[in-house]
Design a protein around this motif. Structure first.
Motif, PDB file in Angstrom:
ATOM      1  N   UNK A 106     -60.379  27.209  15.792  1.00 43.77           N
ATOM      2  CA  UNK A 106     -60.925  26.313  14.772  1.00 43.77           C
ATOM      3  C   UNK A 106     -60.165  24.991  14.777  1.00 43.77           C
ATOM      4  N   UNK A 107     -58.844  25.068  14.909  1.00 49.88           N
ATOM      5  CA  UNK A 107     -58.032  23.845  14.970  1.00 49.88           C
ATOM      6  C   UNK A 107     -58.393  23.023  16.199  1.00 49.88           C
ATOM      7  N   UNK A 108     -58.645  23.702  17.307  1.00 50.39           N
ATOM      8  CA  UNK A 108     -59.045  22.993  18.524  1.00 50.39           C
ATOM      9  C   UNK A 108     -60.394  22.308  18.340  1.00 50.39           C
ATOM     10  N   UNK A 109     -61.305  22.942  17.627  1.00 53.36           N
ATOM     11  CA  UNK A 109     -62.599  22.324  17.349  1.00 53.36           C
ATOM     12  C   UNK A 109     -62.419  21.015  16.587  1.00 53.36           C
ATOM     13  N   UNK A 110     -61.592  21.050  15.564  1.00 53.83           N
ATOM     14  CA  UNK A 110     -61.345  19.850  14.760  1.00 53.83           C
ATOM     15  C   UNK A 110     -60.645  18.785  15.598  1.00 53.83           C
ATOM     16  N   UNK A 111     -59.711  19.222  16.459  1.00 52.83           N
ATOM     17  CA  UNK A 111     -59.002  18.268  17.310  1.00 52.83           C
ATOM     18  C   UNK A 111     -59.947  17.585  18.289  1.00 52.83           C
ATOM     19  N   UNK A 112     -60.995  18.299  18.727  1.00 51.25           N
ATOM     20  CA  UNK A 112     -61.966  17.694  19.620  1.00 51.25           C
ATOM     21  C   UNK A 112     -62.816  16.641  18.924  1.00 51.25           C
ATOM     22  N   UNK A 113     -62.931  16.744  17.600  1.00 53.37           N
ATOM     23  CA  UNK A 113     -63.727  15.773  16.859  1.00 53.37           C
ATOM     24  C   UNK A 113     -64.768  16.369  15.941  1.00 53.37           C
ATOM     25  N   UNK A 114     -64.872  17.706  15.931  1.00 51.54           N
ATOM     26  CA  UNK A 114     -65.837  18.357  15.054  1.00 51.54           C
ATOM     27  C   UNK A 114     -65.353  18.344  13.611  1.00 51.54           C
ATOM     28  N   UNK A 115     -66.278  18.164  12.687  1.00 51.07           N
ATOM     29  CA  UNK A 115     -65.978  18.326  11.274  1.00 51.07           C
ATOM     30  C   UNK A 115     -66.242  19.773  10.889  1.00 51.07           C
ATOM     31  N   UNK A 116     -65.445  20.352   9.991  1.00 51.22           N
ATOM     32  CA  UNK A 116     -65.654  21.744   9.589  1.00 51.22           C
ATOM     33  C   UNK A 116     -67.053  21.957   9.025  1.00 51.22           C
ATOM     34  N   UNK A 117     -67.541  23.195   9.053  1.00 47.23           N
ATOM     35  CA  UNK A 117     -68.883  23.497   8.546  1.00 47.23           C
ATOM     36  C   UNK A 117     -69.115  22.949   7.147  1.00 47.23           C
ATOM     37  N   UNK A 118     -70.275  22.340   6.953  1.00 47.78           N
ATOM     38  CA  UNK A 118     -70.661  21.831   5.646  1.00 47.78           C
ATOM     39  C   UNK A 118     -70.195  20.422   5.337  1.00 47.78           C
ATOM     40  N   UNK A 119     -69.287  19.866   6.116  1.00 46.85           N
ATOM     41  CA  UNK A 119     -68.769  18.524   5.838  1.00 46.85           C
ATOM     42  C   UNK A 119     -69.799  17.458   6.198  1.00 46.85           C
ATOM     43  N   UNK A 120     -70.362  17.544   7.413  1.00 45.64           N
ATOM     44  CA  UNK A 120     -71.392  16.600   7.832  1.00 45.64           C
ATOM     45  C   UNK A 120     -72.718  17.011   7.204  1.00 45.64           C
ATOM     46  N   UNK A 121     -73.429  16.040   6.635  1.00 46.23           N
ATOM     47  CA  UNK A 121     -74.679  16.329   5.957  1.00 46.23           C
ATOM     48  C   UNK A 121     -75.658  17.060   6.889  1.00 46.23           C
ATOM     49  N   UNK A 122     -76.177  18.171   6.396  1.00 48.71           N
ATOM     50  CA  UNK A 122     -77.157  18.932   7.155  1.00 48.71           C
ATOM     51  C   UNK A 122     -76.568  19.939   8.123  1.00 48.71           C
ATOM     52  N   UNK A 123     -75.234  20.011   8.231  1.00 45.85           N
ATOM     53  CA  UNK A 123     -74.619  20.930   9.194  1.00 45.85           C
ATOM     54  C   UNK A 123     -74.597  22.369   8.691  1.00 45.85           C
ATOM     55  N   UNK A 124     -74.695  22.559   7.377  1.00 40.62           N
ATOM     56  CA  UNK A 124     -74.714  23.914   6.832  1.00 40.62           C
ATOM     57  C   UNK A 124     -73.467  24.692   7.184  1.00 40.62           C
ATOM     58  N   UNK A 125     -73.635  25.877   7.808  1.00 44.70           N
ATOM     59  CA  UNK A 125     -72.492  26.713   8.158  1.00 44.70           C
ATOM     60  C   UNK A 125     -72.012  26.469   9.592  1.00 44.70           C
ATOM     61  N   UNK A 126     -72.406  25.318  10.163  1.00 47.35           N
ATOM     62  CA  UNK A 126     -71.987  24.979  11.511  1.00 47.35           C
ATOM     63  C   UNK A 126     -71.064  23.763  11.516  1.00 47.35           C
ATOM     64  N   UNK A 127     -70.285  23.640  12.582  1.00 45.16           N
ATOM     65  CA  UNK A 127     -69.493  22.433  12.766  1.00 45.16           C
ATOM     66  C   UNK A 127     -70.453  21.269  13.042  1.00 45.16           C
ATOM     67  N   UNK A 128     -70.065  20.074  12.630  1.00 41.72           N
ATOM     68  CA  UNK A 128     -70.960  18.940  12.822  1.00 41.72           C
ATOM     69  C   UNK A 128     -70.237  17.659  13.173  1.00 41.72           C
ATOM     70  N   UNK A 129     -70.975  16.733  13.769  1.00 41.35           N
ATOM     71  CA  UNK A 129     -70.458  15.390  14.058  1.00 41.35           C
ATOM     72  C   UNK A 129     -71.634  14.489  14.393  1.00 41.35           C
ATOM     73  N   UNK A 130     -71.398  13.180  14.358  1.00 43.28           N
ATOM     74  CA  UNK A 130     -72.436  12.214  14.702  1.00 43.28           C
ATOM     75  C   UNK A 130     -71.867  11.170  15.642  1.00 43.28           C
ATOM     76  N   UNK A 131     -72.700  10.735  16.581  1.00 48.10           N
ATOM     77  CA  UNK A 131     -72.322   9.712  17.546  1.00 48.10           C
ATOM     78  C   UNK A 131     -73.453   8.695  17.642  1.00 48.10           C
ATOM     79  N   UNK A 132     -73.091   7.463  17.973  1.00 52.73           N
ATOM     80  CA  UNK A 132     -74.105   6.454  18.264  1.00 52.73           C
ATOM     81  C   UNK A 132     -74.712   6.742  19.631  1.00 52.73           C
ATOM     82  N   UNK A 133     -75.929   6.291  19.848  1.00 51.98           N
ATOM     83  CA  UNK A 133     -76.605   6.542  21.120  1.00 51.98           C
ATOM     84  C   UNK A 133     -75.806   5.992  22.295  1.00 51.98           C
ATOM     85  N   UNK A 134     -75.075   4.904  22.062  1.00 58.25           N
ATOM     86  CA  UNK A 134     -74.295   4.294  23.137  1.00 58.25           C
ATOM     87  C   UNK A 134     -73.117   5.166  23.566  1.00 58.25           C
ATOM     88  N   UNK A 135     -72.769   6.143  22.728  1.00 52.55           N
ATOM     89  CA  UNK A 135     -71.630   7.016  23.030  1.00 52.55           C
ATOM     90  C   UNK A 135     -72.074   8.366  23.598  1.00 52.55           C
TER      91      UNK A 135
END
Length: 360
Positions: A106-135
């Motif tokens: 779980x710590x490695x997931x966060x270190x990679x850039x994932x937000x814990x479940x429920x933090x990103x809007x709409x992620x629910x019980x999954x890890x979430x993140x958002x990127x621009x199309x250019x990335x």
């Protein structure tokens, strides 16, 4: 499946060992795996860059090939109306006991850039993140590392992917390296198979019109995107399919009608109680097929019924076996020694002793 596999030589010349050792493609399996992941990440980045709004991408570690039972490790990407890429990765809430991520993972997931479940809007019980199309390139690299380093995917060939538009229709494009398209097996190969069978007179006809061996050659050649005449067939009539450091054979039996998909996973291995326990444990986790030891060789086998032959059943057996054999030979070799089919530097056989399992 019978235990006569060790008596079926694939027709290799007597100087096979020097051939295998000198072959450049077998020189560094680890480097090959690393290169496969790089190619997968590049292909994924290219696909993410050109996706339209509303598109959905799903990448899943195939539980059938990897032996993860009911645990489904997956990541997904949705393209927003503004072009932003919203990614999600499976969390512990949907993973069964014994397959959940520990604190370090779980710590490695966060270190990679994932937000814990429920933090990103709409992620629910999954890890979430958002990127621009250019990335898209950065996101592709992150998803690859998640699948490989966190979820334990040994090779991109163990991944099944789905890329569809807002209406759920498959989006055409280049394949993601060696990963397998969910639409590809069911639609593209299925369509090609239907055409191939039609040219031989089977489409719309009784399934017994063609001899079983001919139908098997048609299915395998279609999966390999090759002509049936160009298949590698040994002196016993077995079709040879290379799968990384392993070799898979497809044999047609007459009485009873049966198609045997098998692989000599490891040869010149010393039969021990620990080995038998391991093979029993792995077999119990396999949804189809079995593993066993005979003539100092570990075999993997998946039978397919020849009566009322179903091409899709053979396709699944070949697909599972090619991924399974290439993974298992490395895993079992590291634990029990022996020789892999295409294994440079594996321990030699005993001097002065002929081993039927070592026709490799």
């Amino acid at each position: 499946m019978t235990v006569d596999h060790p008596s079926a030589p694939p027709g290799m010349p007597a100087h096979h060992e020097s051939i295998l050792l000198d072959e450049p493609s077998t020189a560094d399996l680890r480097a090959k795996v690393t290169q496969a992941w790089r190619e997968f990440a590049r292909a994924l980045a290219d696909r993410l860059t050109g996706l339209p709004p509303g598109a959905h991408v799903a990448l899943t570690l195939d539980p059938t090939a990897s032996g993860t039972d009911d645990a489904v490790y997956s990541v997904s990407v949705d393209v927003g109306t503004d072009g932003r890429l919203a990614a999600q990765a499976v969390g512990n809430a949907t993973l069964p006991q014994g397959y959940r991520l520990d604190r370090a993972a779980v710590a490695d997931m966060v270190a990679l850039g994932w937000s814990p479940p429920g933090v990103v809007e709409g992620s629910g019980d999954q890890f979430g993140l958002e990127y621009a199309a250019a990335d898209a390139s950065r996101l592709a690299a992150l998803l690859s590392r998640t699948l490989r380093d966190i979820y334990g995917t040994p090779h991109p060939a163990f991944l099944v992917y789905l890329i569809e538009d807002a209406d759920g229709e498959a989006l055409p494009g280049e394949p993601l390296g060696t990963a397998r398209s969910e639409f590809g097996l069911g639609r593209e190969i299925g369509a090609d198979l239907e055409k191939a069978l039609a040219t031989t007179g089977e489409a719309g006809a009784d399934t017994e019109v063609l001899e079983l061996a001919e139908r098997v050659r048609t299915v395998v050649s279609t999966m390999l995107r090759s002509d049936s005449e160009r298949l590698q067939v040994d002196s016993d009539g077995d079709i040879n399919i290379r799968a990384g450091s392993a070799m898979v054979f497809v044999r047609v039996r007459d009485n009873p009608p049966l198609v045997d998909v098998f692989s000599p996973v490891l040869t010149e291995v010393e039969p021990t109680e620990q080995l038998y326990v391991k093979l029993s444990e792995l077999t119990n986790r396999m949804p189809i097929g079995r593993l066993y030891c005979a003539d100092d060789t570990v075999w993997a086998s998946i039978p397919v019924f020849g009566r009322n032959f179903q091409p899709t059943h053979l396709m699944l057996a070949v697909q599972v076996m090619t991924g399974l054999a290439d993974e298992l030979d490395d895993r079992l070799h590291g634990e029990f020694g022996g020789k892999r089919f295409f294994g440079e530097g594996d321990k030699p056989g005993r001097r002065g002793e002929h081993r039927t399992g070592m026709y490799l």
